[in-house]
Design a protein around this motif. Sequence first.
Motif, PDB file in Angstrom:
ATOM      1  N   PRO A  18      34.007  40.320  40.270  1.00 32.01           N
ATOM      2  CA  PRO A  18      33.515  39.150  39.941  1.00 32.01           C
ATOM      3  C   PRO A  18      32.881  38.239  41.240  1.00 32.01           C
ATOM      4  O   PRO A  18      31.775  37.691  41.079  1.00 32.01           O
ATOM      5  N   GLY A  19      33.619  38.481  42.380  1.00 29.82           N
ATOM      6  CA  GLY A  19      32.828  37.993  43.604  1.00 29.82           C
ATOM      7  C   GLY A  19      31.410  38.598  43.961  1.00 29.82           C
ATOM      8  O   GLY A  19      30.578  37.864  44.069  1.00 29.82           O
ATOM      9  N   GLY A  20      31.428  39.857  43.858  1.00 29.02           N
ATOM     10  CA  GLY A  20      30.200  40.670  44.466  1.00 29.02           C
ATOM     11  C   GLY A  20      29.132  40.253  43.310  1.00 29.02           C
ATOM     12  O   GLY A  20      28.004  39.921  43.610  1.00 29.02           O
ATOM     13  N   PHE A  38      26.140  46.816  47.508  1.00 30.71           N
ATOM     14  CA  PHE A  38      26.938  48.086  47.684  1.00 30.71           C
ATOM     15  C   PHE A  38      28.275  48.293  47.044  1.00 30.71           C
ATOM     16  O   PHE A  38      28.992  47.340  47.171  1.00 30.71           O
ATOM     17  N   GLU A  39      28.488  49.553  46.359  1.00 27.68           N
ATOM     18  CA  GLU A  39      29.682  49.617  45.509  1.00 27.68           C
ATOM     19  C   GLU A  39      30.406  50.721  45.764  1.00 27.68           C
ATOM     20  O   GLU A  39      29.471  51.840  45.730  1.00 27.68           O
ATOM     21  N   SER A  40      31.605  50.935  46.044  1.00 26.68           N
ATOM     22  CA  SER A  40      31.997  52.326  46.409  1.00 26.68           C
ATOM     23  C   SER A  40      32.266  53.199  45.102  1.00 26.68           C
ATOM     24  O   SER A  40      32.094  54.328  45.204  1.00 26.68           O
ATOM     25  N   ILE A  51      41.450  37.785  30.896  1.00 30.41           N
ATOM     26  CA  ILE A  51      41.334  36.842  32.001  1.00 30.41           C
ATOM     27  C   ILE A  51      41.095  35.656  31.640  1.00 30.41           C
ATOM     28  O   ILE A  51      40.360  35.371  30.570  1.00 30.41           O
ATOM     29  N   SER A  52      42.073  34.675  32.115  1.00 24.26           N
ATOM     30  CA  SER A  52      41.842  33.263  31.931  1.00 24.26           C
ATOM     31  C   SER A  52      40.536  32.550  32.299  1.00 24.26           C
ATOM     32  O   SER A  52      40.206  32.536  33.571  1.00 24.26           O
ATOM     33  N   VAL A  53      40.008  31.988  31.734  1.00 22.86           N
ATOM     34  CA  VAL A  53      38.628  31.105  32.261  1.00 22.86           C
ATOM     35  C   VAL A  53      39.175  29.592  32.036  1.00 22.86           C
ATOM     36  O   VAL A  53      39.465  29.073  30.843  1.00 22.86           O
ATOM     37  N   ARG A 104      40.356  29.481  28.047  1.00 23.53           N
ATOM     38  CA  ARG A 104      40.170  30.596  27.395  1.00 23.53           C
ATOM     39  C   ARG A 104      40.750  32.045  28.100  1.00 23.53           C
ATOM     40  O   ARG A 104      40.483  31.917  28.983  1.00 23.53           O
ATOM     41  N   ARG A 105      41.145  32.662  27.141  1.00 26.07           N
ATOM     42  CA  ARG A 105      41.270  34.229  27.322  1.00 26.07           C
ATOM     43  C   ARG A 105      40.142  34.814  27.062  1.00 26.07           C
ATOM     44  O   ARG A 105      39.608  34.874  25.789  1.00 26.07           O
ATOM     45  N   VAL A 106      39.684  35.609  27.990  1.00 24.18           N
ATOM     46  CA  VAL A 106      38.086  36.371  27.617  1.00 24.18           C
ATOM     47  C   VAL A 106      38.750  37.620  28.026  1.00 24.18           C
ATOM     48  O   VAL A 106      39.144  38.030  29.020  1.00 24.18           O
ATOM     49  N   ARG A 107      37.844  38.897  27.316  1.00 26.43           N
ATOM     50  CA  ARG A 107      37.925  40.021  27.717  1.00 26.43           C
ATOM     51  C   ARG A 107      37.365  40.281  29.256  1.00 26.43           C
ATOM     52  O   ARG A 107      36.220  39.533  29.140  1.00 26.43           O
ATOM     53  N   ARG A 108      38.047  40.883  29.985  1.00 28.63           N
ATOM     54  CA  ARG A 108      37.301  41.077  31.135  1.00 28.63           C
ATOM     55  C   ARG A 108      35.975  41.914  31.583  1.00 28.63           C
ATOM     56  O   ARG A 108      35.174  41.319  32.099  1.00 28.63           O
ATOM     57  N   LEU A 109      35.890  42.507  30.193  1.00 28.27           N
ATOM     58  CA  LEU A 109      34.403  43.199  30.208  1.00 28.27           C
ATOM     59  C   LEU A 109      33.458  42.297  29.929  1.00 28.27           C
ATOM     60  O   LEU A 109      32.080  42.541  30.165  1.00 28.27           O
ATOM     61  N   LYS A 129      30.719  53.532  49.901  1.00 31.52           N
ATOM     62  CA  LYS A 129      32.001  52.959  50.116  1.00 31.52           C
ATOM     63  C   LYS A 129      31.873  52.422  51.705  1.00 31.52           C
ATOM     64  O   LYS A 129      31.674  53.290  52.676  1.00 31.52           O
ATOM     65  N   LEU A 130      31.969  51.212  51.910  1.00 32.75           N
ATOM     66  CA  LEU A 130      31.914  50.920  53.353  1.00 32.75           C
ATOM     67  C   LEU A 130      33.193  51.418  54.146  1.00 32.75           C
ATOM     68  O   LEU A 130      34.314  51.108  53.818  1.00 32.75           O
ATOM     69  N   VAL A 131      32.926  51.801  55.271  1.00 34.30           N
ATOM     70  CA  VAL A 131      33.743  52.189  56.303  1.00 34.30           C
ATOM     71  C   VAL A 131      34.003  51.433  57.490  1.00 34.30           C
ATOM     72  O   VAL A 131      35.038  51.284  58.118  1.00 34.30           O
ATOM     73  N   GLY A 303      36.049  35.847  47.222  1.00 33.72           N
ATOM     74  CA  GLY A 303      37.097  36.295  46.448  1.00 33.72           C
ATOM     75  C   GLY A 303      38.151  36.712  47.011  1.00 33.72           C
ATOM     76  O   GLY A 303      38.436  36.372  48.034  1.00 33.72           O
ATOM     77  N   ASP A 304      39.024  37.602  46.461  1.00 32.41           N
ATOM     78  CA  ASP A 304      40.236  38.151  46.729  1.00 32.41           C
ATOM     79  C   ASP A 304      40.187  38.631  48.420  1.00 32.41           C
ATOM     80  O   ASP A 304      41.352  38.669  48.853  1.00 32.41           O
ATOM     81  N   SER A 305      39.177  39.063  48.909  1.00 31.95           N
ATOM     82  CA  SER A 305      39.060  39.595  50.272  1.00 31.95           C
ATOM     83  C   SER A 305      39.700  38.519  51.130  1.00 31.95           C
ATOM     84  O   SER A 305      40.335  38.857  52.127  1.00 31.95           O
ATOM     85  N   PHE A 313      46.928  32.578  40.699  1.00 33.20           N
ATOM     86  CA  PHE A 313      47.024  31.393  39.398  1.00 33.20           C
ATOM     87  C   PHE A 313      46.447  31.742  38.303  1.00 33.20           C
ATOM     88  O   PHE A 313      46.066  30.656  37.568  1.00 33.20           O
ATOM     89  N   GLY A 314      46.202  32.949  38.005  1.00 36.16           N
ATOM     90  CA  GLY A 314      45.426  33.554  36.924  1.00 36.16           C
ATOM     91  C   GLY A 314      43.870  32.828  37.073  1.00 36.16           C
ATOM     92  O   GLY A 314      43.043  32.523  36.015  1.00 36.16           O
ATOM     93  N   SER A 315      43.331  32.382  38.253  1.00 34.81           N
ATOM     94  CA  SER A 315      42.184  32.063  38.278  1.00 34.81           C
ATOM     95  C   SER A 315      41.305  32.603  39.431  1.00 34.81           C
ATOM     96  O   SER A 315      40.257  32.051  39.923  1.00 34.81           O
ATOM     97  N   GLY A 316      41.741  33.916  39.932  1.00 37.06           N
ATOM     98  CA  GLY A 316      41.057  34.500  41.206  1.00 37.06           C
ATOM     99  C   GLY A 316      39.518  34.760  40.921  1.00 37.06           C
ATOM    100  O   GLY A 316      38.764  34.654  41.882  1.00 37.06           O
ATOM    101  N   SER A 317      39.170  34.945  39.597  1.00 37.72           N
ATOM    102  CA  SER A 317      37.759  35.386  39.370  1.00 37.72           C
ATOM    103  C   SER A 317      36.884  33.900  39.438  1.00 37.72           C
ATOM    104  O   SER A 317      35.877  34.168  40.080  1.00 37.72           O
ATOM    105  N   ALA A 318      37.462  32.823  38.904  1.00 36.76           N
ATOM    106  CA  ALA A 318      36.826  31.602  39.213  1.00 36.76           C
ATOM    107  C   ALA A 318      36.828  31.468  40.843  1.00 36.76           C
ATOM    108  O   ALA A 318      35.453  30.911  41.085  1.00 36.76           O
TER     109      ALA A 318
END
Length: 435
Positions: A18-20, A38-40, A51-53, A104-109, A129-131, A303-305, A313-318
């Motif tokens: 979600p962050g990228g 870039f994605e590994s 996922i909760s929105v 709302r609970r949303v499908r992650r896809l 993959k970033l090294v 994001g999570d990084s 808190f079930g809100s990391g994507s936001a």
Amino acid sequence: MPSATAPTLRIAVIGTGPGGLSSAIALSELPNVHLRVFESAGELKNLGAGISVNHNGWKVLELLGIRELVTGASTNPTVQRNAYTGEIVDPGQPHNPDDPYEARRVRRLVLQEALASRIPPGLVEFNKKLVSLEDLGKDGVRVSFEDSTEATVDLVVGADGVRSVVRKHLAPDYPLEYAHQVGWRTLVPVERLQHIPDLPLTTTSWWYGKAKSLWLSPVDELSNLRLIELTCRVYGEPFVPGKTVSWGVHVTNEKVSDRFTDCDSRLIEAFKQVEEGTWREFAAYQGGDIDSLVGWHKLALVGDSSHPSIGGFGSGSAFAMEDSWTLARAIEYALSTLTSPSIASTVAEALRIFDTVRKPFYHEMFQFRLGQKNALQQVYRKEYEDFDGDLRRRFSSDGLGARRSKGFLSFVYNSDIGKKWNDFIESDKARLSRQ
Ligand SMILES: Cc1cc2nc3c(=O)[nH]c(=O)nc-3n(C[C@H](O)[C@H](O)[C@H](O)COP(=O)(O)OP(=O)(O)OC[C@H]3O[C@@H](n4cnc5c(N)ncnc54)[C@H](O)[C@@H]3O)c2cc1C
């Protein structure tokens, strides 16, 4: 149209969670930006189930222009139950069909496809993959990949998740530790569960046991109900060297259901209906409150990084999407306010602003977590003299669970990043006018 006078910034986004993806949307809309993503992995990953929105998530989805593409089931009421007896210890808040920002609970896809639909085709470079990163001073940052290819850019956006390589360069001593907590997640077609008497399928229910819990929720609009999410959490899990790094790996039905054999018969029957091979395991890792979300005057964490913690808190994507949108605004604002912007001054100023707006939020989040530590230890323990009574007390009017369900995490769920940004602009304009 790119401005003829403003410099063109070369930006690399690392990761397509979600962050990228939200960074790719927000940054690709800016003039004067040459963007690479870039994605590994070899393709976009579809890890996780639902996922909760919440209010904060809807607000940022609006700003990203994809709110209408994201649908799901209201999580009101979320009924809290005893996992052994099925007793309802909190009936939850009533569904409010008039609230467009209701959780709302949303499908992650669904979320992932909505985000991906708004990025320019072909933008993501897979199997990258970033090294390592190397600070080249005034020439930018060298970004090196596992396949021995390289890129040189002016700004690196680390959207590479909990085990971020970008963070390792920005804060090499940052401690990341196993949280002794594992999540198992899957989606089950609703027709496989409909025969179970009194199993709630059209409302969200959270079932608590000793050092474990289970979340059962629809993830589609109820008018189109197709899939039910099962998410289990177990606490106090030992570290297994070489094994406890799981993130979205397969686990067997037996491994999951074995932990819930002492639970309500409806749950036991629901576990039997899960198709073998569909459970995924997520071992939780956590770190501390990082000093800054930016570094080298060239690196930003979104994001999570920047805040590896047990969920968000079930809100990391936001959070991730709020970071991305803010970073794009900060670049735009730096370009518009600097009198003769160079690449280096624009990136440095944008990162200062980004950190000023976003860091206090994460600081508050970590402070909150520290305050909850003792209460959470209670939730995680395995031995009880009176589990049923303790659970009722937890959800009594002043218990942790009751406060959680009645909005005491308002600074997280009700946040409005657009408003926070406007507040920043107001205060910054006042600062500039005083100079
Ligand atoms: C069990 C569980 C339940 C959750 N429930 C919710 C919820 O209800 N609501 C919610 O909002 N959030 C929830 N979250 C959190 C949410 O999943 C994360 O906060 C969110 O995915 C963070 O997005 P991100 O883009 O920062 O990182 P990620 O989604 O982790 O994406 C990181 C990306 O970077 C890529 N990558 C990693 N390393 C490299 C590298 N070296 N080079 C190139 N690419 C790399 C990865 O392949 C991945 O695509 C939950 C998480 C878990 C585990």
